[in-house]
Design a protein around this motif. Structure first.
Motif, PDB file in Angstrom:
ATOM      1  N   LEU A  64       0.826  -1.201   0.000  1.00  0.00           N
ATOM      2  CA  LEU A  64       0.000   0.000   0.000  1.00  0.00           C
ATOM      3  C   LEU A  64       0.868   1.262   0.000  1.00  0.00           C
ATOM      4  CD1 LEU A  64      -2.902   1.065   0.089  1.00  0.00           C
ATOM      5  CD2 LEU A  64      -2.706   1.065   2.579  1.00  0.00           C
ATOM      6  N   ALA A  65       1.953   1.244   0.757  1.00  0.00           N
ATOM      7  CA  ALA A  65       2.869   2.393   0.756  1.00  0.00           C
ATOM      8  C   ALA A  65       3.499   2.586  -0.623  1.00  0.00           C
ATOM      9  CB  ALA A  65       3.949   2.207   1.819  1.00  0.00           C
ATOM     10  N   MET A  66       3.869   1.489  -1.273  1.00  0.00           N
ATOM     11  CA  MET A  66       4.435   1.590  -2.625  1.00  0.00           C
ATOM     12  C   MET A  66       3.392   2.101  -3.622  1.00  0.00           C
ATOM     13  SD  MET A  66       7.535   0.736  -2.476  1.00  0.00           S
ATOM     14  CE  MET A  66       8.282   0.491  -0.906  1.00  0.00           C
ATOM     15  N   LEU A  67       2.166   1.646  -3.468  1.00  0.00           N
ATOM     16  CA  LEU A  67       1.095   2.116  -4.346  1.00  0.00           C
ATOM     17  C   LEU A  67       0.844   3.605  -4.153  1.00  0.00           C
ATOM     18  CD1 LEU A  67      -1.147   1.367  -6.386  1.00  0.00           C
ATOM     19  CD2 LEU A  67      -2.636   1.021  -4.416  1.00  0.00           C
ATOM     20  N   LEU A  68       0.849   4.061  -2.906  1.00  0.00           N
ATOM     21  CA  LEU A  68       0.671   5.494  -2.650  1.00  0.00           C
ATOM     22  C   LEU A  68       1.824   6.318  -3.225  1.00  0.00           C
ATOM     23  CD1 LEU A  68      -0.752   5.470   0.980  1.00  0.00           C
ATOM     24  CD2 LEU A  68      -1.959   6.001  -1.142  1.00  0.00           C
ATOM     25  N   ALA A  91      13.720   6.299  -7.065  1.00  0.00           N
ATOM     26  CA  ALA A  91      14.160   7.022  -5.865  1.00  0.00           C
ATOM     27  C   ALA A  91      12.993   7.287  -4.918  1.00  0.00           C
ATOM     28  CB  ALA A  91      14.827   8.329  -6.260  1.00  0.00           C
ATOM     29  N   VAL A  92      11.833   7.634  -5.451  1.00  0.00           N
ATOM     30  CA  VAL A  92      10.672   7.903  -4.601  1.00  0.00           C
ATOM     31  C   VAL A  92      10.192   6.620  -3.937  1.00  0.00           C
ATOM     32  CG1 VAL A  92       8.262   8.637  -4.634  1.00  0.00           C
ATOM     33  CG2 VAL A  92       9.976   9.968  -5.836  1.00  0.00           C
ATOM     34  N   ARG A  93      10.174   5.518  -4.664  1.00  0.00           N
ATOM     35  CA  ARG A  93       9.763   4.243  -4.063  1.00  0.00           C
ATOM     36  C   ARG A  93      10.727   3.820  -2.956  1.00  0.00           C
ATOM     37  NH1 ARG A  93       9.174   1.765  -9.561  1.00  0.00           N
ATOM     38  NH2 ARG A  93       7.205   2.584 -10.289  1.00  0.00           N
ATOM     39  N   ASN A  94      12.025   3.954  -3.198  1.00  0.00           N
ATOM     40  CA  ASN A  94      13.011   3.610  -2.173  1.00  0.00           C
ATOM     41  C   ASN A  94      12.869   4.503  -0.952  1.00  0.00           C
ATOM     42  OD1 ASN A  94      14.216   1.463  -3.457  1.00  0.00           O
ATOM     43  ND2 ASN A  94      15.724   2.747  -4.504  1.00  0.00           N
ATOM     44  N   LEU A  95      12.645   5.781  -1.172  1.00  0.00           N
ATOM     45  CA  LEU A  95      12.458   6.708  -0.050  1.00  0.00           C
ATOM     46  C   LEU A  95      11.202   6.347   0.744  1.00  0.00           C
ATOM     47  CD1 LEU A  95      13.468   9.294   1.334  1.00  0.00           C
ATOM     48  CD2 LEU A  95      11.968  10.561  -0.197  1.00  0.00           C
ATOM     49  N   ALA A  96      10.131   6.028   0.055  1.00  0.00           N
ATOM     50  CA  ALA A  96       8.896   5.634   0.745  1.00  0.00           C
ATOM     51  C   ALA A  96       9.112   4.351   1.542  1.00  0.00           C
ATOM     52  CB  ALA A  96       7.774   5.442  -0.273  1.00  0.00           C
ATOM     53  N   PHE A  97       9.847   3.405   0.985  1.00  0.00           N
ATOM     54  CA  PHE A  97      10.094   2.148   1.691  1.00  0.00           C
ATOM     55  C   PHE A  97      10.939   2.374   2.938  1.00  0.00           C
ATOM     56  CE2 PHE A  97      12.717  -1.645   2.364  1.00  0.00           C
ATOM     57  CZ  PHE A  97      11.711  -2.563   2.628  1.00  0.00           C
ATOM     58  N   TYR A  98      12.011   3.159   2.819  1.00  0.00           N
ATOM     59  CA  TYR A  98      12.893   3.352   3.963  1.00  0.00           C
ATOM     60  C   TYR A  98      12.286   4.259   5.032  1.00  0.00           C
ATOM     61  CZ  TYR A  98      16.516   0.738   1.681  1.00  0.00           C
ATOM     62  OH  TYR A  98      17.220  -0.273   1.090  1.00  0.00           O
ATOM     63  N   LEU A  99      11.355   5.106   4.663  1.00  0.00           N
ATOM     64  CA  LEU A  99      10.646   5.882   5.675  1.00  0.00           C
ATOM     65  C   LEU A  99       9.553   5.055   6.348  1.00  0.00           C
ATOM     66  CD1 LEU A  99      10.277   9.358   3.935  1.00  0.00           C
ATOM     67  CD2 LEU A  99      11.818   8.723   5.802  1.00  0.00           C
ATOM     68  N   PHE A 100       8.978   4.126   5.615  1.00  0.00           N
ATOM     69  CA  PHE A 100       7.885   3.313   6.135  1.00  0.00           C
ATOM     70  C   PHE A 100       8.372   2.143   6.977  1.00  0.00           C
ATOM     71  CE2 PHE A 100       4.674  -0.059   5.555  1.00  0.00           C
ATOM     72  CZ  PHE A 100       3.595   0.590   6.137  1.00  0.00           C
ATOM     73  N   LEU A 101       9.538   1.604   6.669  1.00  0.00           N
ATOM     74  CA  LEU A 101      10.028   0.402   7.333  1.00  0.00           C
ATOM     75  C   LEU A 101      10.183   0.545   8.845  1.00  0.00           C
ATOM     76  CD1 LEU A 101      10.833  -2.502   6.751  1.00  0.00           C
ATOM     77  CD2 LEU A 101      13.167  -1.719   6.503  1.00  0.00           C
TER      78      LEU A 101
END
Length: 135
Positions: A64-68, A91-101
């Motif tokens: 869901l975070a990746m979809l957003l 870069a945006v997907r990686n940033l979203a993943f590392y902020l969400f993890l």
């Protein structure tokens, strides 16, 4: 590294060793097939269904975070058509993943302990259904 630390601190190594030895009692290493009854296929499909449900429950927030993140990139692409969003997508997907993890780690700890108890219950169910298995 974080996953290994979480796994070891939540008792995962003991559960894996216990499950391995108990599975050898259910299906001996030198046996071609374990002894099965009429209830075995239903039990195996039920265990497979439970594993799939657990996997989807654990991965759904990350997906869901990746979809957003992708939806936000689409909106940015609509607002600024001159901006090449395919260059920034990774870069945006990686940033979203590392902020969400880090936020998701507390959630994972709760479900990791619950899923490890489910593993033991699944082996107990297999021991009960397969006639040749020792408890």
């Amino acid at each position: 590294m974080l996953g290994v630390a979480l796994f070891a601190s939540s008792g995962g190594l003991e559960v894996v060793a216990d499950s391995l030895y108990r599975s050898w009692r259910i299906w001996p290493p030198l046996a071609a097939l374990p002894a099965m009854t009429a209830a075995t296929p239903d039990l195996l499909l039920g265990l497979l269904d439970g594993m799939l449900r657990q996997a989807l429950r654990l991965v759904a927030p990350v997906m869901l975070a990746m979809l957003l993140a992708d939806v936000s990139l689409i909106l940015v692409g609509r607002v600024a058509p001159g901006l090449r969003i395919d260059n920034q997508a990774l870069a945006v997907r990686n940033l979203a993943f590392y902020l969400f993890l880090p936020l998701y780690a507390a959630f994972l700890l709760f479900y990791m302990r619950q899923d490890m108890t489910q593993l033991r219950l699944g082996l107990d169910a297999l021991s009960a259904v397969l006639p040749g298995a020792a408890p």
